[in-house]
Write a protein that holds these residues in place. Structure first.
Motif, PDB file in Angstrom:
ATOM      1  N   LEU A  61       5.302  -3.379  13.155  1.00 21.34           N
ATOM      2  CA  LEU A  61       4.913  -2.480  12.064  1.00 21.34           C
ATOM      3  C   LEU A  61       3.836  -1.477  12.477  1.00 21.34           C
ATOM      4  CD1 LEU A  61       4.645  -5.212   9.286  1.00 21.34           C
ATOM      5  CD2 LEU A  61       6.585  -3.711   9.741  1.00 21.34           C
ATOM      6  N   HIS A  62       3.908  -0.329  11.888  1.00 20.34           N
ATOM      7  CA  HIS A  62       2.840   0.666  11.805  1.00 20.34           C
ATOM      8  C   HIS A  62       2.545   1.475  13.076  1.00 20.34           C
ATOM      9  CE1 HIS A  62       0.027   2.311   8.953  1.00 20.34           C
ATOM     10  NE2 HIS A  62      -0.759   2.566   9.978  1.00 20.34           N
TER      11      HIS A  62
ATOM     12  N   VAL B 256       2.357  -6.902  -7.529  1.00 26.13           N
ATOM     13  CA  VAL B 256       1.521  -6.823  -6.325  1.00 26.13           C
ATOM     14  C   VAL B 256       1.940  -5.586  -5.539  1.00 26.13           C
ATOM     15  CG1 VAL B 256       0.652  -8.059  -4.289  1.00 26.13           C
ATOM     16  CG2 VAL B 256       1.564  -9.353  -6.233  1.00 26.13           C
ATOM     17  N   GLY B 257       0.977  -4.733  -5.232  1.00 20.52           N
ATOM     18  CA  GLY B 257       1.252  -3.548  -4.420  1.00 20.52           C
ATOM     19  C   GLY B 257       0.696  -3.759  -3.017  1.00 20.52           C
ATOM     20  N   LEU B 258       1.465  -3.371  -2.020  1.00 17.66           N
ATOM     21  CA  LEU B 258       1.016  -3.541  -0.630  1.00 17.66           C
ATOM     22  C   LEU B 258       1.204  -2.231   0.127  1.00 17.66           C
ATOM     23  CD1 LEU B 258       3.075  -6.274  -1.355  1.00 17.66           C
ATOM     24  CD2 LEU B 258       1.571  -7.132   0.425  1.00 17.66           C
ATOM     25  N   ALA B 259       0.169  -1.825   0.854  1.00 13.67           N
ATOM     26  CA  ALA B 259       0.240  -0.576   1.602  1.00 13.67           C
ATOM     27  C   ALA B 259      -0.134  -0.809   3.058  1.00 13.67           C
ATOM     28  CB  ALA B 259      -0.701   0.459   0.989  1.00 13.67           C
TER      29      ALA B 259
ATOM     30  N   PRO C 125      -4.780  -2.347   5.944  1.00 15.86           N
ATOM     31  CA  PRO C 125      -3.809  -2.634   4.886  1.00 15.86           C
ATOM     32  C   PRO C 125      -4.513  -2.742   3.531  1.00 15.86           C
ATOM     33  CG  PRO C 125      -4.389  -4.658   6.019  1.00 15.86           C
ATOM     34  CD  PRO C 125      -5.111  -3.554   6.727  1.00 15.86           C
ATOM     35  N   VAL C 126      -3.775  -2.507   2.450  1.00 16.10           N
ATOM     36  CA  VAL C 126      -4.290  -2.766   1.106  1.00 16.10           C
ATOM     37  C   VAL C 126      -3.304  -3.688   0.399  1.00 16.10           C
ATOM     38  CG1 VAL C 126      -4.827  -1.766  -1.146  1.00 16.10           C
ATOM     39  CG2 VAL C 126      -5.499  -0.558   0.937  1.00 16.10           C
ATOM     40  N   VAL C 127      -3.817  -4.771  -0.160  1.00 21.49           N
ATOM     41  CA  VAL C 127      -3.005  -5.673  -0.971  1.00 21.49           C
ATOM     42  C   VAL C 127      -3.723  -5.802  -2.308  1.00 21.49           C
ATOM     43  CG1 VAL C 127      -1.985  -7.976  -1.164  1.00 21.49           C
ATOM     44  CG2 VAL C 127      -2.299  -6.951   1.092  1.00 21.49           C
ATOM     45  N   LYS C 128      -3.091  -5.373  -3.381  1.00 27.68           N
ATOM     46  CA  LYS C 128      -3.757  -5.372  -4.690  1.00 27.68           C
ATOM     47  C   LYS C 128      -2.801  -5.872  -5.762  1.00 27.68           C
ATOM     48  CE  LYS C 128      -6.509  -4.220  -8.129  1.00 27.68           C
ATOM     49  NZ  LYS C 128      -7.570  -5.194  -8.485  1.00 27.68           N
ATOM     50  N   ALA C 129      -3.230  -6.920  -6.475  1.00 24.09           N
ATOM     51  CA  ALA C 129      -2.428  -7.437  -7.585  1.00 24.09           C
ATOM     52  C   ALA C 129      -3.086  -7.035  -8.896  1.00 24.09           C
ATOM     53  CB  ALA C 129      -2.324  -8.955  -7.487  1.00 24.09           C
ATOM     54  N   GLY C 130      -2.286  -6.740  -9.887  1.00 20.72           N
ATOM     55  CA  GLY C 130      -2.813  -6.381 -11.194  1.00 20.72           C
ATOM     56  C   GLY C 130      -1.679  -6.043 -12.136  1.00 20.72           C
ATOM     57  N   SER C 131      -2.004  -5.554 -13.314  1.00 21.53           N
ATOM     58  CA  SER C 131      -0.955  -5.163 -14.253  1.00 21.53           C
ATOM     59  C   SER C 131      -0.315  -3.860 -13.774  1.00 21.53           C
ATOM     60  CB  SER C 131      -1.554  -4.961 -15.640  1.00 21.53           C
ATOM     61  OG  SER C 131      -2.413  -3.832 -15.621  1.00 21.53           O
ATOM     62  N   ILE C 132       0.893  -3.592 -14.258  1.00 20.83           N
ATOM     63  CA  ILE C 132       1.562  -2.318 -13.939  1.00 20.83           C
ATOM     64  C   ILE C 132       0.636  -1.165 -14.300  1.00 20.83           C
ATOM     65  CG2 ILE C 132       3.431  -0.771 -14.661  1.00 20.83           C
ATOM     66  CD1 ILE C 132       5.328  -3.109 -14.695  1.00 20.83           C
TER      67      ILE C 132
ATOM     68  N   PHE D  75      -3.980   3.429  -3.406  1.00 17.44           N
ATOM     69  CA  PHE D  75      -3.444   2.657  -2.283  1.00 17.44           C
ATOM     70  C   PHE D  75      -3.543   3.401  -0.954  1.00 17.44           C
ATOM     71  CE2 PHE D  75      -1.446   0.146  -5.652  1.00 17.44           C
ATOM     72  CZ  PHE D  75      -1.595  -1.123  -5.150  1.00 17.44           C
ATOM     73  N   GLY D  76      -3.773   4.716  -1.007  1.00 18.42           N
ATOM     74  CA  GLY D  76      -3.792   5.496   0.233  1.00 18.42           C
ATOM     75  C   GLY D  76      -2.377   5.799   0.711  1.00 18.42           C
ATOM     76  N   PRO D  77      -2.265   6.286   1.958  1.00 17.45           N
ATOM     77  CA  PRO D  77      -0.966   6.748   2.480  1.00 17.45           C
ATOM     78  C   PRO D  77       0.093   5.647   2.587  1.00 17.45           C
ATOM     79  CG  PRO D  77      -2.779   7.309   3.997  1.00 17.45           C
ATOM     80  CD  PRO D  77      -3.344   6.420   2.952  1.00 17.45           C
TER      81      PRO D  77
END
Lengths: 282, 282
Positions: free
Chosen positions: B24-25, B217-220, B227-234, B242-244
Motif C-alpha cells: 500500500l501507499h 468507520v472512515g479510514l484514510a 493514516p487516519v482511522v475515525k469512527a463516529g456517526s454518519i 480525513f485529508g487526501p
C-alpha cells in the motif's frame, strides 16, 4: 542494498508502541516500512504463536534488524502486557507480529491498553492470510461471504457454525474462506483431516452441503517459496499431497467465467470437478 | 543493510512470470521477498493504475531495485499482454503490482494467459487494503460479510447493490467493507462524498438503513506513515478532515465488547455514536 524509507510522523515522538506485521511464513514477508520502523525502535519484541511461521529464521531476522528481538510467549501478551507497556511509556517499542498485527484480538487489546495509558500507537500492516489466501485462489474478493474456522472435534456444540456458514454463503452464491484450527499443542489441522471431519459430519447430518464431488480449493504455505494451490472435488483433495502446514480451505460459491478459468489454470481443477458447481457467465 | 532471503523454487527455472505485490501507499510496502524476486528478474515491469499509490517514488524504487522498472499503462495489460508474455517465454519477468497481485482480475487474467502458454507463474503476496482496512478498524475479520464498492452516480441501476449489501450484512450482525469508486480520470471518491451520496439515497428511498446517527468507520491512507482511522456517526464523519485519498468505509454490524473498546480507543468513537448500535457481549 540501499533504500530510503521515510517514517515521518507521530511515531517519531517518543515514547510509542509500534505493532509491525511480519507477514507470512518467514522473515522475508516483512515490508521495508516494517523493517525500518523496527530498526528505529529502542526495544524490539517478537511473538510467533498467533500464527504459524514454519520457516522463520530467528538468526536471519536478527541479522536483518541489526539486533536480537526479545521473544514473547502467550502469557507476556495476554496476562503480563504491562511489562511491555512500561517500556513503551519511556521509549520506542516495536512488537513484531506474524501476518497483520491487528487481525488477532490479542494485539488489538494491547493497542487499546496502550492508548488507555496515553501511549502513542502505530501499526505497520503486514501481508495477512485473509487477503493472500483469497487472492491466490484466483477467486474474486468481493464474492466472499463471512469466513469461519473449522475447529478440532471437541463435542457437538462447536460443530454447527462452520457448516452453517458455508451453507448460507453458498445459498447466496458466495465463497467461504475456512481457517483450520490449531490445537493447544500448536498442531495445525491439515486439509486431509479437515475434509475427513467435514464428510464425517455430512454423513451423520445429511444436510447435502458437502458431497464427495463438491468443489473445494486447498491452499498450503501461502507466502512461502513453495506454496500449493489445488482445486478439485472433496474426494480428490482428501488425499492430495499438500505437504506441511499451514493449510487453509476455500469453498467456492457461484463461479464467474474468469474464476472458472483461474481454478482451471492456476489451481489445476479438472473439468469434471468444475462441472459439479453451477456458474454464471457474469 | 544485510539480509538473506531464500527463493529456492520453481521460479528459479527460467523462463517465468513473477507477480510481485507492492503493498500500500508507496514503495516501502514492498516485502523483502518481493524485493529479492524483482531484483533477480531479467526484466521488471510496473503498473500503478489498479490501485492509487499516492507517495510512490519511482526514483527511490529504482534505487532499491537496482534498475529502473518499465512502466505499464492499462492497455499494456488489458489489450497487449502478449508483449510481456513474449519476454516471459524467454526470460525471468517480474511485474510489480500495487497491493496484492491477484486481488485485481486483470492480473489473474495475465497469470491464466501465461499458464496457457506453458509459462511458469509465481506470486509474491503484498499487503492488501482488504485485510489492512479490516484490521486497522479494530473490528474482527471473521465478522465481515460480503464487501462492496460504492460507485459514483451513473444512473439508478448501479445504485442498489451497495445499500442492499450493507442492509443484508447488518441484518445478520455482520460488518461491511465498502470500497469507494475511482472515476475514469483517476479521481478517488472521498468519505465526505460517499456519505453524502448514501444519505441522498436514503432520503429518496427511505429504507431506514442509514440514519444521521448510524455508526461508520472512515479510514484514510492505510499503510502510509500518516493514516487516519475515525469512527463516529454518519453526520460526524461527513465533515471530518480525513485529508487526501485513498479513503475507505466500514459499516459495523453487531459489536463485541472488545470491538467497542477498539472503536472507542483506536478510532476515537464517542460514547454517543457507539450507543447508536446494538452490541452483544460475546
Amino acid at each position: 542494498m540501499r533504500y530510503e524509507c521515510s517514517w515521518r510522523v507521530d511515531v517519531q515522538k517518543l515514547p510509542c508502541l509500534i505493532l509491525v506485521g511480519l507477514g507470512l511464513h518467514d522473515e522475508c514477508g516483512l515490508t521495508l516500512r516494517g523493517l525500518k520502523s523496527a530498526r528505529d525502535a529502542d526495544h524490539i519484541f517478537i511473538e510467533t504463536y498467533t500464527n504459524y511461521m514454519p520457516d522463520m529464521s530467528f538468526s536471519n531476522l536478527s541479522n536483518i534488524l541489526g539486533k536480537e528481538p526479545i521473544k514473547l510467549i502467550r502469557k507476556d501478551l495476554e496476562e503480563d502486557s504491562g511489562r511491555i507497556l512500561e517500556y513503551a511509556k519511556k521509549s520506542k517499542v516495536a512488537v513484531l507480529v506474524p501476518g497483520d498485527p491487528l487481525i488477532a484480538t490479542t494485539h488489538v487489546q494491547l493497542a487499546v491498553e496502550a492508548k488507555k495509558l496515553g501511549i502513542e500507537v502505530a501499526v505497520v500492516p503486514g501481508v495477512s492470510i485473509l487477503s493472500a489466501a483469497i487472492s491466490q485462489s484466483g477467486l474474486q474478493s468481493y464474492k466472499f461471504g463471512k469466513s469461519v474456522t473449522l475447529p478440532f472435534a471437541r463435542g457437538r456444540q462447536f460443530f454447527e457454525t462452520p457448516f452453517e456458514v458455508v451453507r448460507e454463503n453458498k445459498a447466496k452464491g458466495l465463497h467461504t474462506l475456512m481457517y483450520l484450527d490449531v490445537d493447544c499443542e500448536g498442531r495445525s489441522m491439515s486439509i486431509g483431516e479437515a475434509l475427513a471431519l467435514i464428510m464425517n459430519w455430512e454423513e451423520t447430518e445429511r444436510k447435502g452441503v458437502f458431497l464427495p464431488s463438491t468443489l473445494v480449493v486447498g491452499l498450503a504455505r501461502i507466502g512461502s517459496d513453495h506454496p500449493v494451490v489445488k482445486a478439485g472435488s472433496i474426494e480428490e483433495l482428501r488425499t492430495y499431497p499438500f505437504g506441511p502446514p499451514p493449510h487453509i480451505l476455500i469453498f467456492p460459491g457461484r463461479l464467474h467465467f474468469m474464476e472458472r478459468e483461474a481454478l482451471r489454470y492456476l489451481a489445476g481443477a479438472s473439468e469434471e470437478s468444475l462441472e459439479s458447481i453451477s456458474w454464471a457467465k457474469k
